[in-house]
Motif scaffolding. Structure first.
Motif, PDB file in Angstrom:
ATOM      1  N   UNK A  14      18.280   9.244 -21.378  1.00  0.00           N
ATOM      2  CA  UNK A  14      19.109   8.208 -20.760  1.00  0.00           C
ATOM      3  C   UNK A  14      20.507   8.406 -21.294  1.00  0.00           C
ATOM      4  N   UNK A  44       6.869   3.402 -24.168  1.00  0.00           N
ATOM      5  CA  UNK A  44       7.052   2.719 -22.887  1.00  0.00           C
ATOM      6  C   UNK A  44       7.628   3.669 -21.846  1.00  0.00           C
ATOM      7  N   UNK A  48       5.952   4.502 -18.381  1.00  0.00           N
ATOM      8  CA  UNK A  48       6.678   4.315 -17.120  1.00  0.00           C
ATOM      9  C   UNK A  48       6.695   5.603 -16.304  1.00  0.00           C
ATOM     10  N   UNK A  51       3.468   5.826 -14.596  1.00  0.00           N
ATOM     11  CA  UNK A  51       3.413   4.892 -13.466  1.00  0.00           C
ATOM     12  C   UNK A  51       4.441   5.191 -12.385  1.00  0.00           C
ATOM     13  N   UNK A  53       7.511   4.830 -12.480  1.00  0.00           N
ATOM     14  CA  UNK A  53       8.639   3.900 -12.461  1.00  0.00           C
ATOM     15  C   UNK A  53       9.882   4.679 -12.863  1.00  0.00           C
ATOM     16  N   UNK A  70       3.051   9.798  -5.439  1.00  0.00           N
ATOM     17  CA  UNK A  70       3.021   8.347  -5.197  1.00  0.00           C
ATOM     18  C   UNK A  70       1.638   7.791  -4.846  1.00  0.00           C
ATOM     19  N   UNK A  73      -0.731   5.996  -7.403  1.00  0.00           N
ATOM     20  CA  UNK A  73      -0.519   4.627  -7.884  1.00  0.00           C
ATOM     21  C   UNK A  73      -1.744   3.760  -7.623  1.00  0.00           C
ATOM     22  N   UNK A  78      -1.921  -0.926 -14.358  1.00  0.00           N
ATOM     23  CA  UNK A  78      -0.969  -0.981 -15.466  1.00  0.00           C
ATOM     24  C   UNK A  78      -0.722  -2.423 -15.856  1.00  0.00           C
ATOM     25  N   UNK A  80       1.748  -4.118 -18.160  1.00  0.00           N
ATOM     26  CA  UNK A  80       2.907  -3.845 -19.008  1.00  0.00           C
ATOM     27  C   UNK A  80       2.991  -4.823 -20.182  1.00  0.00           C
ATOM     28  N   UNK A  82       5.857  -6.201 -21.141  1.00  0.00           N
ATOM     29  CA  UNK A  82       6.699  -7.265 -20.597  1.00  0.00           C
ATOM     30  C   UNK A  82       6.089  -7.664 -19.270  1.00  0.00           C
ATOM     31  N   UNK A 102      -1.350  -2.994  -4.256  1.00  0.00           N
ATOM     32  CA  UNK A 102      -2.050  -1.828  -4.790  1.00  0.00           C
ATOM     33  C   UNK A 102      -2.899  -1.146  -3.717  1.00  0.00           C
TER      34      UNK A 102
ATOM     35  N   UNK B 212       9.515 -11.656 -15.830  1.00  0.00           N
ATOM     36  CA  UNK B 212       8.894 -10.390 -16.246  1.00  0.00           C
ATOM     37  C   UNK B 212       7.820  -9.902 -15.266  1.00  0.00           C
ATOM     38  N   UNK B 444      22.370   8.071 -13.790  1.00  0.00           N
ATOM     39  CA  UNK B 444      21.053   8.367 -14.361  1.00  0.00           C
ATOM     40  C   UNK B 444      20.185   9.099 -13.344  1.00  0.00           C
TER      41      UNK B 444
END
Lengths: 310, 444
Positions: A14, A44, A48, A51, A53, A70, A73, A78, A80, A82, A102, B212, B444
């Motif tokens: 990142x 994490x 991700x 998944x 993400x 894809x 999925x 999952x 998470x 959070x 899903x 969340x 990104x």
């Protein structure tokens, strides 16, 4: 291929920050795989990526032998760390919505939800709004939604947070049963006692890199360092410890006069115990002689500390 | 059902099932009409009391000029001194006393006239009073020049010019003003819709972040699908609200028209009649003020206004709400949105001001055209211009097409950028982002 999921040289940045650096690991089918690591290690991010993400900058992830795409999925569930639900939506409606996202049909989702709601004894929550539920109650719903589409791979990130011990046990039993039924489970947590209890395999990620992985029992063997707990029944101490200390490392010696029991920990140069045992047998009666096996907690702390780049 | 449809359905239902939405949708038209009725009623109440004026005329002029009108009636006093007249006016509770002293001639008499009243009289009342004097004086002066009273009346007859476009479509006086007002109202409505529904999208994104639920959702669907589903679902809720408003407004206006007993069919038939006959009919209807306004009202291209309202609302809304969605994704709570709001609101405000100033004075001037093509202001400014119709006398077709094409292109560009910020932002917690962060996320 016998692995449900394989990551090969996965890296992710990142900006200037490297979240994952060339991580390779393989998760065997039908096991519980502990993904461990200190906060901010990159767990994490890896989850991700699995998944979809986030996407890796380089490297590849294979799901059941195929390059991750894809459609997979629908085969991944999952939970998470959070996590939350729409507060003003009704429980049943919301569970149906998430299940349909899903890929389940409405009828099938309704049928399975009824089954799970009955099983966990939460059937009367169907028409309640989420904001009326306690945190633990909402967590149960989320657990149900995660497993509802019967995915081949389940990913639980701190699944027990927010549960009281009774419900935590209930969820633990459900996880074990899912494994019995053939699911593969990635389990990410900081609670080492549950790792000890549940995980067959573990991987340790630290500072964006995988520093340890494999079968937990193998790792433990590897981390054994020939330390033994000894209990010896002798009338008098008579310099036994002194004699042993000349050649071995001794910890926490203690003589209980009332029981005529001498206790200590000793490290041997190898796992050949015969010389020590025959020496001890000459001196008295060996009450116990047990090899200490490092706990997952010990291994975690030891490995992380030794690999920390300061 | 595809995932996008599922998301749209959820977002739409979450919006329209909301209590405040239901109340807003059904109560607003009633409140609006009620407010207008109340204002009109209060205004009538204010002017409604008929004033009684005492007139003390000591001379021979203006004796027959003050007669009862809807707003005032006059009581003649005689054989009283000025002081006595003032006393009795006050005692009788009259509004005021008009004193016209005797004079050598009408001019002198008028010059020395006085109006006494307890409180200072309104301008409108004084204008009426002055007009009586002026009218009589003018007549007198002309008489001295040899113009008879009958000639004067004939001369004074009102004149108004008939106007028409080159194609023979009859224009009505006041049409431009009414057009501008209607266009302005629609432009303003679009701005309100964009701001209101844009912030609905933003709040909904923030809600997903703070509750969340976001990571659960995007492990099943792509962030882009979620964003688009949210934007589309919310816009459908907006369109629903608009359609309900249009229908209920039409019904309410229908009731108003019935109450005024207007012949709808006769008005609408006007357009189909041969030109001469139409002019004749228009002439005869000039006698009826309400009918005339109703005629203008019906000349406004309502149908194309409604259709283009929807087109420009949807496109403008799609652009702005993707920006709103990106802002919502970038922040953790609503208070942090302030720093990003100004650049979003500015073009909308600019469009409204430019619209009210330049579109009102010259709907097809260069400034109005420029702003009605620029994508961030065109939904508002173009709609203001559209009230004058499409084609000749209105907005050229090529401008309409160009502005829509530019809007669509901008939409794709903005959505692409917003989706990038959104994708990163929804998983970022705890840090108040800066513009620099947003720029970094784009890469990104």
């Amino acid at each position: 291929m016998n692995s449900i999921l394989a990551a090969k040289g996965v890296s992710k940045k990142f900006g200037d920050y490297t979240a994952l650096n060339n991580v390779t690991l393989e998760i065997p089918k039908n096991c519980i795989y502990g993904l461990l690591g200190p906060n901010g290690a990159g767990k994490t991010t890896l989850i991700r990526i699995i998944n979809q993400i986030a996407y890796p900058d380089s490297g590849a992830v294979y799901f059941d032998g195929e390059l991750l795409k894809p459609e997979h999925i629908a085969n991944i569930g999952y939970l998470p760390e959070e996590r939350g639900l729409y507060k003003s939506m009704k429980v049943g409606e919301q569970a149906l919505y998430l299940a349909q996202l899903k890929g389940l049909s409405k009828a099938e989702a309704t049928k399975r939800l009824k089954y799970w709601f009955d099983k966990l004894d939460i059937g009367d929550w169907w028409n309640k709004k989420v904001q009326e539920l306690s945190k633990g109650m909402a967590q149960k719903i989320q657990f149900v939604v995660t497993v509802l589409h019967q995915p081949k791979l389940l990913i639980f990130d701190e699944p027990f947070s927010g549960f009281d011990p009774i419900n935590a046990n209930l969820i633990k039993d459900e996880i074990l049963q899912l494994k019995e039924e053939g699911a593969s489970i990635i389990f990410s947590t900081h609670r080492m006692e549950s790792v000890e209890e549940l995980c067959e395999y573990i991987a340790l990620i630290h500072q964006s890199e995988k520093i340890l992985d494999g079968r937990l029992s193998d790792i433990k063997k590897e981390y054994k360092n020939n330390i033994f707990n000894v209990g010896l029944q002798v009338a008098e101490e008579n310099g036994i410890l002194h004699k042993l200390e000349e050649t071995h490392k001794i910890w926490s010696p203690n003589y209980l006069a009332a029981d005529q029991q001498l206790e200590f920990k000793i490290q041997l140069p190898s796992n050949d115990t015969s010389a020590l045992l025959s020496y001890l047998a000459e001196k008295g009666k060996v009450n116990h002689f047990v090899e200490t096996i490092p706990s997952a907690n010990d291994i975690f702390i030891q490995t992380v500390n030794s690999k920390t780049i300061s | 059902m595809s995932k996008l449809t599922l998301i749209i359905k959820r977002e739409y239902l979450a919006k329209v099932k909301n209590k405040s939405f239901v109340i807003m949708t059904f109560l607003s038209p009633i409140i609006m009409v009620g407010m207008i009725a109340l204002v009109v009623y209060l205004a009538m109440l204010n002017d409604g009391d008929k004033k009684t004026i005492a007139v003390l005329n000591e001379g021979n002029y203006f004796t027959e000029d003050f007669y009862a009108s809807p707003s005032a009636s006059y009581v003649k006093l005689s054989h009283l001194s000025l002081e006595e007249a003032k006393d009795s006016t006050e005692r009788l509770g009259y509004y005021g006393l008009l004193h016209i002293p005797n004079g050598a001639n009408m001019e002198v008499s008028a010059k020395n006239a006085y109006f006494f009243s307890k409180e200072s009289p309104s301008d409108g009342f004084l204008d009426d009073l002055e007009a009586v004097f002026q009218n009589r004086l003018k007549q007198k002066r002309l008489e001295s020049l040899g113009v008879s009273e009958m000639d004067y009346t004939a001369i004074n007859k009102d004149f108004s010019i008939h106007t028409s476009t080159f194609e023979g479509k009859k224009n009505l006086k006041g049409l431009n003003e009414i057009n501008a007002i209607v266009g302005g109202a629609f432009g303003y409505l679009i701005m309100m819709f964009i701001i209101i529904y844009g912030s609905f999208v933003m709040r909904s994104v923030i809600e997903e972040k703070t509750s969340r639920v976001i990571e659960v959702i995007i492990s099943s669907v792509k962030p882009f699908q979620l964003m688009m589903g949210k934007i589309i679902g919310t816009s459908l809720a907006g369109i629903t609200q608009f359609i309900i408003w249009v229908i209920s407004a039409s019904v309410l206006f229908g009731i108003v028209f019935l109450a005024f007993d207007l012949d709808f069919m006769a008005l609408q038939n006007n357009e189909n009649l041969p030109q001469a006959q139409a002019l004749k009919m228009a002439n005869s209807s000039m006698t009826n003020d309400i009918q005339q306004y109703a005629d203008i009202f019906l000349q406004i291209p309502w149908l194309s206004l409604f259709v283009f309202f929807l087109v420009y609302f949807v496109l403008g809304y799609l652009i702005y709400s993707s920006i709103y969605a990106a802002i919502g994704a970038a922040v953790d709570n609503e208070t942090d949105t302030q720093q990003f709001m100004l650049p979003v609101i500015s073009p909308l405000m600019l469009a409204i001001y430019v619209g009210f100033i330049s579109v009102f004075s010259n709907p097809h001037g260069p400034v109005a055209v420029g702003f009605s093509l620029f994508p961030l202001t065109s939904p508002i400014v173009m709609l203001m211009r559209l009230s004058s119709g499409i084609g000749e006398g209105g907005v050229p077709v090529w401008q309409l097409i160009l502005s829509i094409v530019l809007l669509i292109a901008t939409f794709f560009a903005i959505v692409w950028l917003a989706a990038k910020i959104y994708r990163i932002g929804i998983l970022m917690y705890g840090k108040k982002p800066t513009y620099k962060d947003l720029y970094k996320w784009l890469k990104y």
